[in-house]
Design a protein around this motif. Structure first.
Motif, PDB file in Angstrom:
ATOM      1  N   LEU A  93       0.824  -1.206   0.000  1.00 19.88           N
ATOM      2  CA  LEU A  93       0.000   0.000   0.000  1.00 19.88           C
ATOM      3  C   LEU A  93       0.862   1.262   0.000  1.00 19.88           C
ATOM      4  N   VAL A  94       1.987   1.206   0.691  1.00 18.04           N
ATOM      5  CA  VAL A  94       2.862   2.373   0.801  1.00 18.04           C
ATOM      6  C   VAL A  94       3.703   2.566  -0.453  1.00 18.04           C
ATOM      7  N   ASN A  95       4.199   1.475  -1.039  1.00 19.37           N
ATOM      8  CA  ASN A  95       5.157   1.579  -2.137  1.00 19.37           C
ATOM      9  C   ASN A  95       4.555   1.572  -3.533  1.00 19.37           C
ATOM     10  N   ASP A  96       3.458   0.891  -3.739  1.00 18.85           N
ATOM     11  CA  ASP A  96       2.871   0.836  -5.075  1.00 18.85           C
ATOM     12  C   ASP A  96       2.264   2.187  -5.432  1.00 18.85           C
ATOM     13  N   PRO A  97       2.486   2.638  -6.650  1.00 25.35           N
ATOM     14  CA  PRO A  97       1.920   3.930  -7.044  1.00 25.35           C
ATOM     15  C   PRO A  97       0.394   3.894  -7.129  1.00 25.35           C
ATOM     16  N   VAL A  98      -0.156   2.756  -7.555  1.00 21.84           N
ATOM     17  CA  VAL A  98      -1.606   2.608  -7.679  1.00 21.84           C
ATOM     18  C   VAL A  98      -2.076   1.640  -6.604  1.00 21.84           C
ATOM     19  N   LEU A  99      -3.143   2.010  -5.905  1.00 22.26           N
ATOM     20  CA  LEU A  99      -3.686   1.139  -4.865  1.00 22.26           C
ATOM     21  C   LEU A  99      -4.017  -0.238  -5.442  1.00 22.26           C
TER      22      LEU A  99
END
Length: 179
Positions: A9-15
């Motif tokens: 959730l923190v690192n991916d650009p898209v949820l």
């Protein structure tokens, strides 16, 4: 597993919310239900079709680093977050999940609010046969609860579909820098 989910959730650009998965889950939960209206099935089918298009046309470019625009990703994440929120019920009876999409593993794969209403109808049928006093009123009340549950599900599906339409419209009219 929780730590991995948080990192994602923190690192991916898209949820990591996938509209098509949500729509397919909704359709699966409505399968083989005699109480489900054609309008509910039609809305679920429409949500699936539009979610598939939204996921392929809008989410794919946002996941590509070459095509990623921060404002585009932000707007997409807002739509995805609100899409997930559209299935939350503000007030639920005890034993019913606030998020309509979730249920305990091993339980029947249906909406928890719908399962709760069906159990209440069964309980009403048993108690009204045992005590004939006010049986008509109890039956009307039980059917009213079932209709209210179906109405909540239909409202959530239509809300989700409006969000998908909003997302498609938003990104269709979004100015492109690739001219």
């Amino acid at each position: 597993m929780t730590a991995e989910a948080i990192l994602r959730l923190v690192n991916d650009p898209v949820l990591p919310f996938y509209p098509l998965d949500i729509a397919l889950d909704v359709q699966n939960k409505l399968k083989d239900k005699s109480a489900v209206s054609p309008a509910l099935l039609s809305s679920a089918s429409s949500l699936r079709d539009h979610a598939a298009f939204f996921q392929s046309e809008t989410m794919r470019p946002a996941n590509d680093p070459k095509e990623r625009d921060p404002s585009h990703v932000r707007m997409l994440n807002d739509v995805l977050r609100d899409l997930e929120k559209s299935f939350i019920i503000p007030q639920t009876p005890p034993g019913v999940y606030r998020n309509q999409l979730y249920s305990l593993p091993g339980k029947t794969p249906q909406f928890s609010i719908l399962r709760f209403s069906q159990e209440a109808v069964l309980h009403c049928n048993v108690t009204s046969k045992a005590a004939k006093y006010n049986s008509a009123n109890k039956e009307v009340l039980c059917l009213s609860n079932m209709n209210q549950s179906l109405s909540l599900i239909l409202r959530a599906i239509r809300s989700a579909e409006r969000l998908v339409f909003f997302g498609l419209d938003l990104f269709e009219n979004y100015p492109s820098d690739t001219k």
